[in-house]
Design a protein around this motif. Structure first.
Motif, PDB file in Angstrom:
ATOM      1  N   SER A  32     -24.139 -22.277   7.721  1.00  0.00           N
ATOM      2  CA  SER A  32     -23.125 -23.192   7.190  1.00  0.00           C
ATOM      3  C   SER A  32     -23.660 -24.014   6.020  1.00  0.00           C
ATOM      4  O   SER A  32     -22.881 -24.488   5.192  1.00  0.00           O
ATOM      5  CB  SER A  32     -22.586 -24.107   8.289  1.00  0.00           C
ATOM      6  N   VAL A  33     -24.964 -24.168   5.889  1.00  0.00           N
ATOM      7  CA  VAL A  33     -25.529 -24.892   4.749  1.00  0.00           C
ATOM      8  C   VAL A  33     -25.232 -24.136   3.458  1.00  0.00           C
ATOM      9  O   VAL A  33     -24.900 -24.732   2.438  1.00  0.00           O
ATOM     10  CB  VAL A  33     -27.051 -25.103   4.931  1.00  0.00           C
ATOM     11  N   ILE A  34     -25.313 -22.812   3.490  1.00  0.00           N
ATOM     12  CA  ILE A  34     -25.074 -21.995   2.301  1.00  0.00           C
ATOM     13  C   ILE A  34     -23.598 -21.616   2.181  1.00  0.00           C
ATOM     14  O   ILE A  34     -23.006 -21.722   1.112  1.00  0.00           O
ATOM     15  CB  ILE A  34     -25.922 -20.703   2.347  1.00  0.00           C
ATOM     16  N   PHE A  35     -22.999 -21.143   3.286  1.00  0.00           N
ATOM     17  CA  PHE A  35     -21.650 -20.579   3.237  1.00  0.00           C
ATOM     18  C   PHE A  35     -20.551 -21.550   3.658  1.00  0.00           C
ATOM     19  O   PHE A  35     -19.379 -21.207   3.621  1.00  0.00           O
ATOM     20  CB  PHE A  35     -21.572 -19.326   4.116  1.00  0.00           C
ATOM     21  N   GLY A  36     -20.908 -22.748   4.093  1.00  0.00           N
ATOM     22  CA  GLY A  36     -19.915 -23.737   4.469  1.00  0.00           C
ATOM     23  C   GLY A  36     -19.427 -23.624   5.906  1.00  0.00           C
ATOM     24  O   GLY A  36     -18.709 -24.487   6.382  1.00  0.00           O
ATOM     25  N   SER A  37     -19.815 -22.562   6.603  1.00  0.00           N
ATOM     26  CA  SER A  37     -19.354 -22.342   7.971  1.00  0.00           C
ATOM     27  C   SER A  37     -20.188 -21.226   8.590  1.00  0.00           C
ATOM     28  O   SER A  37     -20.673 -20.346   7.883  1.00  0.00           O
ATOM     29  CB  SER A  37     -17.872 -21.934   7.955  1.00  0.00           C
ATOM     30  N   ASP A  38     -20.329 -21.266   9.910  1.00  0.00           N
ATOM     31  CA  ASP A  38     -20.949 -20.135  10.602  1.00  0.00           C
ATOM     32  C   ASP A  38     -19.865 -19.263  11.253  1.00  0.00           C
ATOM     33  O   ASP A  38     -20.162 -18.331  11.979  1.00  0.00           O
ATOM     34  CB  ASP A  38     -21.975 -20.585  11.637  1.00  0.00           C
ATOM     35  N   GLY A  39     -18.606 -19.552  10.936  1.00  0.00           N
ATOM     36  CA  GLY A  39     -17.472 -18.794  11.462  1.00  0.00           C
ATOM     37  C   GLY A  39     -16.956 -17.777  10.461  1.00  0.00           C
ATOM     38  O   GLY A  39     -17.649 -17.385   9.511  1.00  0.00           O
ATOM     39  N   LEU A  40     -15.723 -17.361  10.649  1.00  0.00           N
ATOM     40  CA  LEU A  40     -15.112 -16.351   9.789  1.00  0.00           C
ATOM     41  C   LEU A  40     -15.074 -16.798   8.325  1.00  0.00           C
ATOM     42  O   LEU A  40     -15.316 -15.988   7.429  1.00  0.00           O
ATOM     43  CB  LEU A  40     -13.692 -16.018  10.280  1.00  0.00           C
ATOM     44  N   GLU A  41     -14.822 -18.079   8.087  1.00  0.00           N
ATOM     45  CA  GLU A  41     -14.769 -18.575   6.704  1.00  0.00           C
ATOM     46  C   GLU A  41     -16.110 -18.372   6.000  1.00  0.00           C
ATOM     47  O   GLU A  41     -16.173 -17.979   4.830  1.00  0.00           O
ATOM     48  CB  GLU A  41     -14.370 -20.057   6.656  1.00  0.00           C
ATOM     49  N   GLY A  42     -17.190 -18.650   6.685  1.00  0.00           N
ATOM     50  CA  GLY A  42     -18.515 -18.440   6.113  1.00  0.00           C
ATOM     51  C   GLY A  42     -18.804 -16.978   5.865  1.00  0.00           C
ATOM     52  O   GLY A  42     -19.371 -16.599   4.833  1.00  0.00           O
ATOM     53  N   GLU A 185     -25.201 -12.368  15.068  1.00  0.00           N
ATOM     54  CA  GLU A 185     -26.217 -13.348  15.453  1.00  0.00           C
ATOM     55  C   GLU A 185     -26.214 -14.536  14.491  1.00  0.00           C
ATOM     56  O   GLU A 185     -26.814 -15.564  14.777  1.00  0.00           O
ATOM     57  CB  GLU A 185     -27.608 -12.704  15.462  1.00  0.00           C
ATOM     58  N   VAL A 186     -25.548 -14.380  13.348  1.00  0.00           N
ATOM     59  CA  VAL A 186     -25.485 -15.432  12.338  1.00  0.00           C
ATOM     60  C   VAL A 186     -24.099 -16.070  12.321  1.00  0.00           C
ATOM     61  O   VAL A 186     -23.966 -17.291  12.336  1.00  0.00           O
ATOM     62  CB  VAL A 186     -25.831 -14.870  10.941  1.00  0.00           C
ATOM     63  N   PHE A 187     -23.052 -15.234  12.271  1.00  0.00           N
ATOM     64  CA  PHE A 187     -21.673 -15.706  12.220  1.00  0.00           C
ATOM     65  C   PHE A 187     -21.017 -15.526  13.587  1.00  0.00           C
ATOM     66  O   PHE A 187     -21.298 -14.559  14.292  1.00  0.00           O
ATOM     67  CB  PHE A 187     -20.873 -14.921  11.172  1.00  0.00           C
ATOM     68  N   THR A 188     -20.110 -16.430  13.938  1.00  0.00           N
ATOM     69  CA  THR A 188     -19.412 -16.320  15.211  1.00  0.00           C
ATOM     70  C   THR A 188     -18.295 -15.281  15.166  1.00  0.00           C
ATOM     71  O   THR A 188     -17.841 -14.823  16.202  1.00  0.00           O
ATOM     72  CB  THR A 188     -18.813 -17.686  15.632  1.00  0.00           C
ATOM     73  N   ASP A 189     -17.847 -14.901  13.947  1.00  0.00           N
ATOM     74  CA  ASP A 189     -16.780 -13.917  13.786  1.00  0.00           C
ATOM     75  C   ASP A 189     -17.021 -13.169  12.477  1.00  0.00           C
ATOM     76  O   ASP A 189     -17.252 -13.789  11.440  1.00  0.00           O
ATOM     77  CB  ASP A 189     -15.419 -14.609  13.749  1.00  0.00           C
ATOM     78  N   ILE A 190     -17.001 -11.818  12.538  1.00  0.00           N
ATOM     79  CA  ILE A 190     -17.202 -11.015  11.329  1.00  0.00           C
ATOM     80  C   ILE A 190     -16.016 -10.082  11.050  1.00  0.00           C
ATOM     81  O   ILE A 190     -16.098  -9.213  10.209  1.00  0.00           O
ATOM     82  CB  ILE A 190     -18.509 -10.190  11.404  1.00  0.00           C
TER      83      ILE A 190
END
Length: 194
Positions: A32-42, A185-190
């Motif tokens: 989320s530091v780089i992509f703004g989210s660890d979810g689908l948006e990131g 392992e990085v994002f909660t949704d891909i």
């Protein structure tokens, strides 16, 4: 809970308590530091980072097509017909450009240098996107066509496997093909919608 009722910690906080994330951990543990989210948006933002590099090439007049493919295994492929990512040895940096582009945050061709800008205007995170996307992937395969050669790279979970493969090619078109699968392992949704 008052300070008197709080459970006491048994570990100390001293000079050995401070550590830093290194390599792929910098993105994999904190996407989320780089992509703004660890979810689908990131996850979607990571796709935008690779796509924006292809768009930048087209905006500068290199390549007229960009092909985006979403596969059933949730991997993404972006193919452009630009100049092709420079991946061979860089005398100035004393490293291979593929290491800089895909394994080094804050490295890329969109910074001002003595010869001027490589791009008049650019999208994306400029020097972060390709590396951060590679770091956050289960795997990433890159094929680059330029200078009469086909260059190929394979990464798994932020690590290069096998180095750079360089073979002569008769293909006339230049460009880059990048296929990767965002890592659960990085994002909660891909599951990026079409």
């Amino acid at each position: 809970m008052t300070p008197d009722n709080m459970p006491k910690k048994t570990t100390g906080y001293d000079n050995q308590s401070i550590s830093s994330l290194k390599g792929a951990e910098r993105v994999r543990k904190r996407p989320s530091v780089i992509f703004g989210s660890d979810g689908l948006e990131g996850c979607e933002h990571s796709v935008f980072e690779i796509l924006s590099n292809s768009i930048d090439e087209a905006r500068e007049g290199f390549g007229k097509r960009i092909i985006v493919t979403r596969f059933l295994d949730k991997s993404i492929e972006i193919q452009d017909f630009g100049r092709g990512i420079p991946v061979d040895y860089n005398e100035k940096e004393q490293r291979y450009n593929w290491e800089l582009v895909f394994c080094e945050l804050y490295a890329g061709g969109k910074y001002n240098n003595n010869e001027g800008e490589n791009y008049e205007y650019s999208l994306g995170l400029n020097g972060l996107g390709s590396c951060a996307t590679q770091y956050s992937s289960e795997y990433m395969d890159v094929t680059v066509y330029r200078d009469g050669f086909a260059y190929s790279l394979h990464f798994e979970k932020g690590e290069n496997i096998g180095g750079l493969k360089k073979e002569p090619t008769k293909r006339k078109e230049t460009g880059s093909i990048q296929r990767w699968k965002p890592d659960l392992e990085v994002f909660t949704d891909i599951d990026i919608p079409a």
